[in-house]
Design a protein around this motif. Structure first.
Motif: not given
Length: 359
Positions: A16-19, A222-224, A269-277, A298-304
């Motif tokens: 997610e996000y990388a795609v 979240l993506i924005s 999952h840790a890598l995704l957290q580098e994008l924000g909270p 792990k988080q699945s999808g955009a998170g939040g």
């Protein structure tokens, strides 16, 4: 002439996000499935029935001429019907289409399992049946889903719902097709467009589960937010790291060293957290419990918000983990990998009753 259909939801396994930025994702098609029922009419009328009500119109070569402004709850299905009719490009019969609601938790909140993508896939396949057409329904669904949200989104949820299984997917470029849909030459553009880069992986040898945190999240917002603060160089570096971890996760889904697989999942999952909270306190609690039970998630999808995909080495450990999570007040699901969109022998009785009102 009618057809009953169903399609699965989705959960992101990795990417997610990388795609969004050219990377590779792995997306699992999972239950609960969403149902649809389509019935051809002898006139040009169209009725779309969902839990919120009915939207009516009539077919034209440029899409459906709706009787009123399309409400948000109908936007993805309505856009898909418009795209399919533009692709058909001539006068056509009408139809009635009913789509069941997305899966929700005990509090009525959506579970974050790709309900809009599922509805888009069902609408594309339903109208293809009514028109007796042979266009690529996956491409149409990808175009429709992106167009309905202003070109945003990766399409990974659409690809998983259509193809089923665990799909390895790279983002499909739809901007040229969206333009052709409005400017003309749509059918030629669609037919000559590259095939979608989606591959179905072997069935996982691990046991999968899902824990819903109790709050839904807006993927678009979240993506924005993430894209607004990450430059091109940062995105490239993120994609490189995500793709490497995604490959390790894909290998681990086949069984073998669960410890190494778990480490790759935690690093993703840790890598995704580098994008924000993106991780919430309920998510931290769920993932902590997964580790305590000898499992991983792990988080699945955009998170939040939404939830966590969970992996256990076997069904027994999955059952114990999910029971422990439920005892803390979370909604959980045992998951099996589902086939993609398909015809069903028996329609959902509620959907049939909705359509019978328009006979």
């Amino acid at each position: 002439m009618e057809r009953a259909l169903s399609a699965p939801g989705k959960l992101f396994v990795s990417g997610e996000y990388a795609v969004l930025w050219g990377g590779v994702s792995r997306v699992a098609a999972v239950g609960p499935r969403t149902s649809a029922l389509v019935r051809r009419r002898s006139d040009s009328q169209v009725h779309v029935c969902v839990e919120e009500g009915t939207l009516s119109g009539r077919t034209t070569p440029r899409g459906v001429k709706w009787e009123r402004e399309v409400p948000p709850g109908f936007s993805f299905v309505a856009r898909t019907l418009d795209e399919a009719l533009r692709l058909y490009g001539r006068e056509s019969v009408g139809f009635d289409l009913a789509v069941s609601p997305s899966a929700v938790g005990p509090n009525g909140k959506k579970l974050g399992m790709g309900g809009s993508a599922c509805a888009t896939v069902l609408a594309a396949d339903a109208v293809r049946f009514v028109l007796e057409e042979k266009f690529d329904a996956l491409k149409v669904a990808l175009v429709s889903h992106a167009a309905a949200q202003g070109g945003k989104g990766s399409g990974g949820d659409v690809a998983a719902s259509y193809a089923g299984g665990v799909a390895r997917y790279r983002r499909y470029e739809v901007s040229g097709l969206i333009e052709a849909s409005s400017a003309g030459g749509y059918r030629a553009a669609l037919d000559s467009a590259p095939q979608v880069d989606v591959w179905r992986l072997p069935t996982p040898r691990l046991s999968l589960g899902y824990a819903f945190t109790g709050e839904s999240a807006s993927t678009r917002v979240l993506i924005s937010q993430v894209e607004a603060k990450m430059g091109e160089a940062g995105r490239r570096a993120f994609v490189e790291r995500s793709d490497a971890l995604g490959h390790e996760i894909e290998v681990g889904l086949g069984g073998g060293d669960f410890r190494a697989f778990s480490e790759a999942v935690r690093e993703q999952h840790a890598l995704l957290q580098e994008l924000g909270p993106l991780e919430t306190e309920p998510m931290r609690r769920v993932l902590g419990m997964a580790s305590a039970y000898g499992c991983v998630g792990k988080q699945s999808g955009a998170g939040g918000g939404d939830g966590c995909i969970l992996f256990a080495p076997d069904a027994e450990k999955r059952a114990a983990l999910l029971e422990g999570i439920r005892s803390r007040g979370f909604h959980t699901l045992e998951l099996e990998v589902e086939p993609g969109v398909r015809g069903e022998a028996q329609p959902d009785a509620r959907l049939r009753s909705w359509l019978d009102a328009w006979k």
